[in-house]
Design a protein around this motif. Structure first.
Motif, PDB file in Angstrom:
ATOM      1  N   ILE A 186       0.890  -1.147   0.000  1.00 52.00           N
ATOM      2  CA  ILE A 186       0.000   0.000   0.000  1.00 52.00           C
ATOM      3  C   ILE A 186       0.935   1.205   0.000  1.00 52.00           C
ATOM      4  CG2 ILE A 186      -1.967   1.124   1.102  1.00 52.00           C
ATOM      5  CD1 ILE A 186      -2.476  -1.500   2.619  1.00 52.00           C
ATOM      6  N   GLU A 187       1.271   1.620  -1.208  1.00 53.81           N
ATOM      7  CA  GLU A 187       2.332   2.619  -1.415  1.00 53.81           C
ATOM      8  C   GLU A 187       2.038   3.907  -0.657  1.00 53.81           C
ATOM      9  OE1 GLU A 187       5.011   1.764  -2.835  1.00 53.81           O
ATOM     10  OE2 GLU A 187       4.480   0.029  -4.015  1.00 53.81           O
ATOM     11  N   PRO A 188       3.088   4.588  -0.179  1.00 51.36           N
ATOM     12  CA  PRO A 188       4.487   4.300  -0.452  1.00 51.36           C
ATOM     13  C   PRO A 188       5.204   3.461   0.607  1.00 51.36           C
ATOM     14  CG  PRO A 188       4.274   6.513   0.457  1.00 51.36           C
ATOM     15  CD  PRO A 188       2.885   5.947   0.364  1.00 51.36           C
ATOM     16  N   TRP A 189       4.659   3.366   1.849  1.00 49.67           N
ATOM     17  CA  TRP A 189       5.477   2.772   2.910  1.00 49.67           C
ATOM     18  C   TRP A 189       4.896   1.544   3.588  1.00 49.67           C
ATOM     19  CZ3 TRP A 189       4.980   8.297   4.740  1.00 49.67           C
ATOM     20  CH2 TRP A 189       5.901   9.108   4.083  1.00 49.67           C
ATOM     21  N   VAL A 190       3.646   1.206   3.332  1.00 45.34           N
ATOM     22  CA  VAL A 190       3.033   0.085   4.052  1.00 45.34           C
ATOM     23  C   VAL A 190       3.098  -1.172   3.192  1.00 45.34           C
ATOM     24  CG1 VAL A 190       0.905  -0.837   5.063  1.00 45.34           C
ATOM     25  CG2 VAL A 190       1.557   1.549   5.478  1.00 45.34           C
ATOM     26  N   HIS A 191       3.558  -2.235   3.825  1.00 43.25           N
ATOM     27  CA  HIS A 191       3.749  -3.528   3.165  1.00 43.25           C
ATOM     28  C   HIS A 191       3.063  -4.563   4.048  1.00 43.25           C
ATOM     29  CE1 HIS A 191       7.046  -6.822   2.466  1.00 43.25           C
ATOM     30  NE2 HIS A 191       5.927  -7.139   1.882  1.00 43.25           N
ATOM     31  N   LEU A 192       2.154  -5.336   3.479  1.00 40.50           N
ATOM     32  CA  LEU A 192       1.438  -6.377   4.216  1.00 40.50           C
ATOM     33  C   LEU A 192       1.923  -7.750   3.781  1.00 40.50           C
ATOM     34  CD1 LEU A 192      -2.226  -5.047   3.837  1.00 40.50           C
ATOM     35  CD2 LEU A 192      -0.566  -4.469   5.616  1.00 40.50           C
ATOM     36  N   VAL A 193       2.115  -8.632   4.753  1.00 41.88           N
ATOM     37  CA  VAL A 193       2.401 -10.044   4.472  1.00 41.88           C
ATOM     38  C   VAL A 193       1.310 -10.848   5.173  1.00 41.88           C
ATOM     39  CG1 VAL A 193       3.985 -11.972   4.809  1.00 41.88           C
ATOM     40  CG2 VAL A 193       4.888  -9.709   4.260  1.00 41.88           C
ATOM     41  N   PHE A 194       0.678 -11.731   4.426  1.00 44.96           N
ATOM     42  CA  PHE A 194      -0.375 -12.585   4.965  1.00 44.96           C
ATOM     43  C   PHE A 194       0.246 -13.900   5.415  1.00 44.96           C
ATOM     44  CE2 PHE A 194      -2.384  -9.511   2.287  1.00 44.96           C
ATOM     45  CZ  PHE A 194      -3.507  -9.154   3.003  1.00 44.96           C
ATOM     46  N   GLU A 195       0.085 -14.182   6.698  1.00 46.09           N
ATOM     47  CA  GLU A 195       0.740 -15.341   7.306  1.00 46.09           C
ATOM     48  C   GLU A 195      -0.105 -16.601   7.162  1.00 46.09           C
ATOM     49  OE1 GLU A 195       3.709 -14.824   8.199  1.00 46.09           O
ATOM     50  OE2 GLU A 195       3.836 -12.731   8.826  1.00 46.09           O
ATOM     51  N   ASN A 196       0.571 -17.747   7.104  1.00 46.49           N
ATOM     52  CA  ASN A 196      -0.080 -19.058   7.151  1.00 46.49           C
ATOM     53  C   ASN A 196       0.846 -20.024   7.891  1.00 46.49           C
ATOM     54  OD1 ASN A 196       1.880 -19.832   5.269  1.00 46.49           O
ATOM     55  ND2 ASN A 196       0.432 -20.308   3.657  1.00 46.49           N
ATOM     56  N   ARG A 197       0.520 -21.296   7.894  1.00 51.00           N
ATOM     57  CA  ARG A 197       1.340 -22.288   8.626  1.00 51.00           C
ATOM     58  C   ARG A 197       2.789 -22.289   8.160  1.00 51.00           C
ATOM     59  NH1 ARG A 197       1.581 -27.275   9.570  1.00 51.00           N
ATOM     60  NH2 ARG A 197       1.204 -27.474  11.779  1.00 51.00           N
ATOM     61  N   GLU A 198       2.998 -22.224   6.845  1.00 48.11           N
ATOM     62  CA  GLU A 198       4.353 -22.312   6.307  1.00 48.11           C
ATOM     63  C   GLU A 198       5.192 -21.094   6.690  1.00 48.11           C
ATOM     64  OE1 GLU A 198       1.597 -22.899   4.435  1.00 48.11           O
ATOM     65  OE2 GLU A 198       1.796 -25.056   4.146  1.00 48.11           O
ATOM     66  N   THR A 199       4.601 -19.904   6.592  1.00 44.73           N
ATOM     67  CA  THR A 199       5.365 -18.703   6.942  1.00 44.73           C
ATOM     68  C   THR A 199       5.674 -18.686   8.434  1.00 44.73           C
ATOM     69  OG1 THR A 199       3.413 -17.289   7.289  1.00 44.73           O
ATOM     70  CG2 THR A 199       4.351 -17.373   5.045  1.00 44.73           C
ATOM     71  N   VAL A 200       4.730 -19.151   9.247  1.00 45.65           N
ATOM     72  CA  VAL A 200       4.942 -19.165  10.692  1.00 45.65           C
ATOM     73  C   VAL A 200       5.989 -20.219  11.074  1.00 45.65           C
ATOM     74  CG1 VAL A 200       3.839 -19.672  12.922  1.00 45.65           C
ATOM     75  CG2 VAL A 200       2.697 -18.174  11.256  1.00 45.65           C
ATOM     76  N   TRP A 201       5.896 -21.408  10.485  1.00 45.82           N
ATOM     77  CA  TRP A 201       6.912 -22.450  10.754  1.00 45.82           C
ATOM     78  C   TRP A 201       8.308 -21.905  10.455  1.00 45.82           C
ATOM     79  CZ3 TRP A 201      10.682 -24.825   7.878  1.00 45.82           C
ATOM     80  CH2 TRP A 201      11.286 -25.969   8.446  1.00 45.82           C
ATOM     81  N   PHE A 202       8.436 -21.246   9.308  1.00 46.08           N
ATOM     82  CA  PHE A 202       9.724 -20.688   8.904  1.00 46.08           C
ATOM     83  C   PHE A 202      10.206 -19.639   9.915  1.00 46.08           C
ATOM     84  CE2 PHE A 202      12.184 -17.523   6.481  1.00 46.08           C
ATOM     85  CZ  PHE A 202      13.224 -18.325   6.051  1.00 46.08           C
ATOM     86  N   GLN A 203       9.288 -18.768  10.367  1.00 43.96           N
ATOM     87  CA  GLN A 203       9.675 -17.737  11.344  1.00 43.96           C
ATOM     88  C   GLN A 203      10.150 -18.356  12.651  1.00 43.96           C
ATOM     89  OE1 GLN A 203      10.481 -15.006  10.526  1.00 43.96           O
ATOM     90  NE2 GLN A 203       8.864 -13.530  10.211  1.00 43.96           N
TER      91      GLN A 203
END
Length: 195
Positions: free
Chosen positions: A37-54
């Motif tokens: 959402i330009e210019p500075w906001v960036h959204l990442v939608f989390e799921n099981r895979e992204t959370v496992w990796f984190q």
């Protein structure tokens, strides 16, 4: 969506062996789980895979080997896994230049309370930030990372599948809106219908 359990988490040694492959997998996965959402906001939608990796990355970075520390990481990050009819969003405020960041973050206090999802012309749903975002108000400047959830009714999920979906920041000092691209929307539909 099922939460991460301790038996799914690898020790540091085992994770190190597969890490290069997992990094590439998550990079590919997140390509269709990001919205700017330009210019500075960036959204990442989390799921099981992204959370496992984190979780694995935190254990690696902090060199965690104690069971209670590992379990605590699992418990903290499991909060990011969405339930059915829900999206989990990590909002990043990315202002590259340090002096600009220092100047602008105080103007963006409470930005986490101004994230909306518009489904066609039928529904507007506000994302709800977790308690950590309340610290914005105490410290007088916006944090650069916020964790939010967006809860939908069954009807809203059905409309989400069919209608264009826009995401908006409607903060007094940051107003921007963007259409969620179709490839991202298809990933999010999987999250919404996952048990």
């Amino acid at each position: 969506m099922r939460k991460i359990t301790r038996d799914e988490i690898l020790n540091i040694y085992e994770y190190e062996k597969i890490r290069p492959q997992k990094v590439q997998e998550v990079i590919q996965l997140k390509k269709n789980r990001r919205v700017f959402i330009e210019p500075w906001v960036h959204l990442v939608f989390e799921n099981r895979e992204t959370v496992w990796f984190q979780i694995q990355e935190m254990i690696r970075a902090e060199r965690m080997v104690k069971e209670e520390e590992i379990q605590q990481e699992i418990d903290v990050y499991n909060d990011l896994i969405p339930d059915k009819n829900e999206l989990s969003v990590t909002m990043f405020i990315e202002i590259p230049e340090a002096s600009e960041r220092k100047r602008l973050l105080p103007q963006l206090v409470g930005i986490h309370d101004h994230l909306y999802f518009h489904i066609g012309n039928k529904h507007t749903i506000r994302a709800v930030a977790d308690e950590r975002s309340r610290e914005d108000y105490e410290y007088g400047k916006a944090a650069v990372v916020h964790f939010l959830k967006v809860k939908f009714t069954e009807d809203q999920v059905e409309d989400f599948k069919r209608e264009p979906v826009r995401v908006e920041v409607n903060h007094p000092n940051y107003r921007a809106i963007t259409l969620i691209p179709e490839e991202v929307k298809q990933e999010l539909i999987k999250d919404l219908i996952s048990d």
